[in-house]
Design a protein around this motif. Sequence first.
Motif, PDB file in Angstrom:
ATOM      1  N   GLY A   1       0.820  -1.208   0.000  1.00 61.45           N
ATOM      2  CA  GLY A   1       0.000   0.000   0.000  1.00 61.45           C
ATOM      3  C   GLY A   1       0.852   1.255   0.000  1.00 61.45           C
ATOM      4  N   LEU A   2       1.932   1.228   0.776  1.00 62.02           N
ATOM      5  CA  LEU A   2       2.860   2.359   0.783  1.00 62.02           C
ATOM      6  C   LEU A   2       3.551   2.502  -0.573  1.00 62.02           C
ATOM      7  N   VAL A   3       3.930   1.366  -1.166  1.00 64.41           N
ATOM      8  CA  VAL A   3       4.531   1.414  -2.504  1.00 64.41           C
ATOM      9  C   VAL A   3       3.544   2.033  -3.497  1.00 64.41           C
ATOM     10  N   ARG A   4       2.288   1.619  -3.380  1.00 63.64           N
ATOM     11  CA  ARG A   4       1.245   2.188  -4.245  1.00 63.64           C
ATOM     12  C   ARG A   4       1.165   3.705  -4.078  1.00 63.64           C
ATOM     13  N   ASP A   5       1.169   4.179  -2.826  1.00 62.87           N
ATOM     14  CA  ASP A   5       1.075   5.613  -2.567  1.00 62.87           C
ATOM     15  C   ASP A   5       2.321   6.356  -3.038  1.00 62.87           C
TER      16      ASP A   5
ATOM     17  N   GLU B   1       6.465  14.640  -8.848  1.00 57.01           N
ATOM     18  CA  GLU B   1       5.597  15.805  -8.656  1.00 57.01           C
ATOM     19  C   GLU B   1       5.408  16.194  -7.185  1.00 57.01           C
ATOM     20  N   PHE B   2       5.997  15.416  -6.274  1.00 55.82           N
ATOM     21  CA  PHE B   2       5.801  15.642  -4.832  1.00 55.82           C
ATOM     22  C   PHE B   2       6.963  16.492  -4.307  1.00 55.82           C
TER      23      PHE B   2
ATOM     24  N   ILE C   1       1.764   6.751  -6.727  1.00 61.37           N
ATOM     25  CA  ILE C   1       0.765   7.791  -6.979  1.00 61.37           C
ATOM     26  C   ILE C   1       1.369   9.175  -6.767  1.00 61.37           C
ATOM     27  N   ALA C   2       2.127   9.336  -5.669  1.00 63.97           N
ATOM     28  CA  ALA C   2       2.760  10.626  -5.380  1.00 63.97           C
ATOM     29  C   ALA C   2       3.741  11.005  -6.479  1.00 63.97           C
ATOM     30  N   ASN C   3       4.460  10.022  -6.989  1.00 61.66           N
ATOM     31  CA  ASN C   3       5.444  10.284  -8.035  1.00 61.66           C
ATOM     32  C   ASN C   3       4.765  10.683  -9.349  1.00 61.66           C
ATOM     33  N   VAL C   4       3.643  10.035  -9.648  1.00 55.47           N
ATOM     34  CA  VAL C   4       2.954  10.276 -10.916  1.00 55.47           C
ATOM     35  C   VAL C   4       2.137  11.561 -10.888  1.00 55.47           C
ATOM     36  N   MET C   5       1.466  11.840  -9.745  1.00 63.91           N
ATOM     37  CA  MET C   5       0.524  12.958  -9.708  1.00 63.91           C
ATOM     38  C   MET C   5       0.813  13.998  -8.626  1.00 63.91           C
TER      39      MET C   5
ATOM     40  N   LEU D   1       0.536  -1.529 -10.991  1.00 65.29           N
ATOM     41  CA  LEU D   1       0.787  -1.889 -12.390  1.00 65.29           C
ATOM     42  C   LEU D   1       0.097  -0.913 -13.351  1.00 65.29           C
ATOM     43  N   MET D   2      -1.130  -0.521 -13.022  1.00 69.38           N
ATOM     44  CA  MET D   2      -1.841   0.423 -13.891  1.00 69.38           C
ATOM     45  C   MET D   2      -1.206   1.807 -13.829  1.00 69.38           C
ATOM     46  N   ALA D   3      -0.696   2.202 -12.657  1.00 74.36           N
ATOM     47  CA  ALA D   3      -0.041   3.512 -12.537  1.00 74.36           C
ATOM     48  C   ALA D   3       1.223   3.566 -13.393  1.00 74.36           C
ATOM     49  N   ILE D   4       1.953   2.446 -13.436  1.00 78.82           N
ATOM     50  CA  ILE D   4       3.219   2.415 -14.170  1.00 78.82           C
ATOM     51  C   ILE D   4       3.008   2.210 -15.667  1.00 78.82           C
TER      52      ILE D   4
END
Length: 534
Positions: free
Chosen positions: A23-27, A356-357, A30-34, A188-191
């Motif tokens: 979950g942290l990896v997911r976040d 982007e963070f 997300i932080a990196n992408v958006m 996977l979808m974020a990447i």
Amino acid sequence: MSKKLIKSGIIVSAMTLISRVLGLVRDVVIANVMGAGFMADVFLFANKIPNFLRRLFAEGAFAQAFVPVLSEYHTKDESVNEHQLAETRRLIAQVSGTLGVIVTLVTLFGMIASPVFVMLFGFGWFVDWLNDGSAAQKFDLAANLLKITFPYLWFISFAALSGAVLNTLGRFAVAAFTPVLLNIAIILMAIYGADFTQSPAHALAWGVFLGGLVQFIFQLPFLYRAGVLVKPTWAWHSKGVTKVRKLIVPALFGVSVTQINLLLDTLIASFLVTGSISWLYYADRLLEFPLGLFGIGIATVVLPSLSKLHAKQSLHEFSATLDWGIRVISLFGWPALAGLMVLAQPIIMVLFMRGEFSEQDVLQVSFALFAYLSGLLSFMFIKVLAPGFYARQDTKTPVKIGIKAMVANMAFNLMLAPFLGYVGLALATTLSATLNAFLLYRALKADEVFQLSTATKIFIAKLVLSAAVMALVVYLTSPVFSDWLAMGFFKQIQQLVLCITLGCISYFLMIFVLGIRMKDFKVEKAENIPEISS
């Protein structure tokens, strides 16, 4: 009993740890992408609505109402023929069929009426859109993403139903591992998904959809092996469904107060500066790590155990099991609170500060996290105390308490948000959770069901002292914020690991010096437990 509880607790916590790490990896992704911009705000909003409803139809209120009734049926089945499970299977078929129809209708309505949900819970964007059109992009994107994320509610409701059944049968690992699949799908979808969708936000929304689908499918073979994969049947008026129905209505409020408060936070945050929703989200995710790992992990084990003890009318062991739950979450909750308070900014920096963070986002998230952390133990205590009512099929008392806490949260929001902004929203959530925990404990004590023993009070005092020593050690070891910023990424990780390691050593050394041993985590037998006095 205690060995079985400890073993089950370790299994659930281990599986939950894997899920929380992912979950942290997911976040982080997300932080990196958006980052924490408007697109992040909109995706997190679109993800929050079905997740809130998940608490009602899935592992939240539904589980609290369903598990005690299922445990009652399962206990009767075991006494007749432990291999047939006839009544248990019939109840599962009736509940799954009835729940399925309701959740299907709600999901379809949510997809069709997604603009209405955005208008209700993102009212600030709607007002801006009406006034000058400045928030039209936010409003339209949120409505579009909700159509993609809403089916997640359907999938996760049945995944949660399956998990509740497996937990009641004593098979905790499967349900505890299942959330890992959601995190993998979103990552996977974020990447890889942005190249095939309109935007990174759309890719993440499809990740939520696919994650729900995979979680649902994953549990079916385990239900089949357990002999409880049955054909759903509509049975609104059946005895078992009626019993669950009566319990779930008040539980909708009682167990979902925190989620309702978070939605109210989102509504108010839509009027605040862009980034407020994202800052609250990232802070909440860091809070959820210890809360999910220890609070929810222990509560998952406690509820079926309490339900069986209530069915067997074993009041003494019922009380002792609650006492055990309080001790275990206190053992891990206090150091988690102390460590995160001191290392909040370095942890946020290491996890999220890339892409982007920005550095400013690190500071903003840390302020919200400080506010949330002040109520960490309250959130954990709620997870253990609330099952003390649901296991006895008493959902009215928690709902009354939940309504009081929710009203208090609204008042705190209105008092604090104008002056402290999004930090005021986080602080209001903490204050209402503390009130909720206090009222739950007071009600259990008044019912002569549970009261903290003197030994447990002394035990908690020792833990608080140990956590304070740990916080001091970590504070003296940790560099100042500007020095953290000057370090390279791997140097930050090295320093963070050093601080955490020294903190853990100092904490466990202190509790050992203060006399805490493994025997303090045994559930006392009935003959060793004194009568509870009011």
